[in-house]
Design a protein around this motif. Structure first.
Motif, PDB file in Angstrom:
ATOM      1  N   LEU A   1      37.166  89.372  84.355  1.00  0.00           N
ATOM      2  CA  LEU A   1      38.333  89.935  83.666  1.00  0.00           C
ATOM      3  C   LEU A   1      39.424  90.350  84.642  1.00  0.00           C
ATOM      4  CD1 LEU A   1      36.534  91.956  80.874  1.00  0.00           C
ATOM      5  CD2 LEU A   1      37.843  89.839  80.609  1.00  0.00           C
ATOM      6  N   LEU A   2      39.049  90.914  85.789  1.00  0.00           N
ATOM      7  CA  LEU A   2      40.043  91.276  86.803  1.00  0.00           C
ATOM      8  C   LEU A   2      40.774  90.036  87.325  1.00  0.00           C
ATOM      9  CD1 LEU A   2      38.004  93.957  88.765  1.00  0.00           C
ATOM     10  CD2 LEU A   2      40.172  94.353  87.567  1.00  0.00           C
TER      11      LEU A   2
ATOM     12  N   ALA B   1      40.975  87.052  85.832  1.00  0.00           N
ATOM     13  CA  ALA B   1      41.732  86.450  84.732  1.00  0.00           C
ATOM     14  C   ALA B   1      43.062  87.169  84.540  1.00  0.00           C
ATOM     15  CB  ALA B   1      40.915  86.475  83.445  1.00  0.00           C
ATOM     16  N   ASN B   2      43.033  88.483  84.627  1.00  0.00           N
ATOM     17  CA  ASN B   2      44.269  89.249  84.509  1.00  0.00           C
ATOM     18  C   ASN B   2      45.218  88.900  85.651  1.00  0.00           C
ATOM     19  OD1 ASN B   2      45.844  91.506  83.243  1.00  0.00           O
ATOM     20  ND2 ASN B   2      45.604  92.317  85.308  1.00  0.00           N
ATOM     21  N   HIS B   3      44.689  88.733  86.843  1.00  0.00           N
ATOM     22  CA  HIS B   3      45.511  88.379  87.990  1.00  0.00           C
ATOM     23  C   HIS B   3      46.149  86.998  87.801  1.00  0.00           C
ATOM     24  CE1 HIS B   3      46.896  88.194  92.114  1.00  0.00           C
ATOM     25  NE2 HIS B   3      46.348  86.987  92.196  1.00  0.00           N
TER      26      HIS B   3
ATOM     27  N   GLY C   1      46.569  85.307  84.848  1.00  0.00           N
ATOM     28  CA  GLY C   1      47.511  85.547  83.767  1.00  0.00           C
ATOM     29  C   GLY C   1      47.922  84.357  82.925  1.00  0.00           C
TER      30      GLY C   1
ATOM     31  N   ARG D   1      47.380  81.561  80.473  1.00  0.00           N
ATOM     32  CA  ARG D   1      46.340  81.211  79.494  1.00  0.00           C
ATOM     33  C   ARG D   1      45.869  79.766  79.633  1.00  0.00           C
ATOM     34  NH1 ARG D   1      45.535  83.029  73.443  1.00  0.00           N
ATOM     35  NH2 ARG D   1      44.018  81.467  72.829  1.00  0.00           N
TER      36      ARG D   1
END
Length: 67
Positions: free
Chosen positions: A42-43, A45-47, A49, A51
């Motif tokens: 999740l960290l 994936a957030n980085h 960004g 999709r």
């Protein structure tokens, strides 16, 4: 601008990264290890960004279907 998942080696120090990843899991039971993996995913994936890039990664990570 088109974003695509980079699948060629892109780490400057892959062996050191692997060692750090292995160390991250040292002394964790299976449930703790799974939780750490989920948090790391999740960290990152957030980085990332994007999709579309994340969907590409999900598709490549999924095991092939067996008959």
């Amino acid at each position: 601008m088109s974003s695509h998942l980079v699948t060629e080696t892109n780490l400057t120090a892959p062996d050191e990264f692997y060692a750090a990843l292995t160390e991250l899991h040292r002394d964790l039971d299976d449930a703790e290890s799974a939780k750490v993996n989920a948090k790391l995913i999740l960290l990152l994936a957030n980085h990332i960004g994007d999709r579309r890039v994340l969907e590409e990664a999900i598709a490549l990570a999924r095991p092939p279907e067996t008959a």
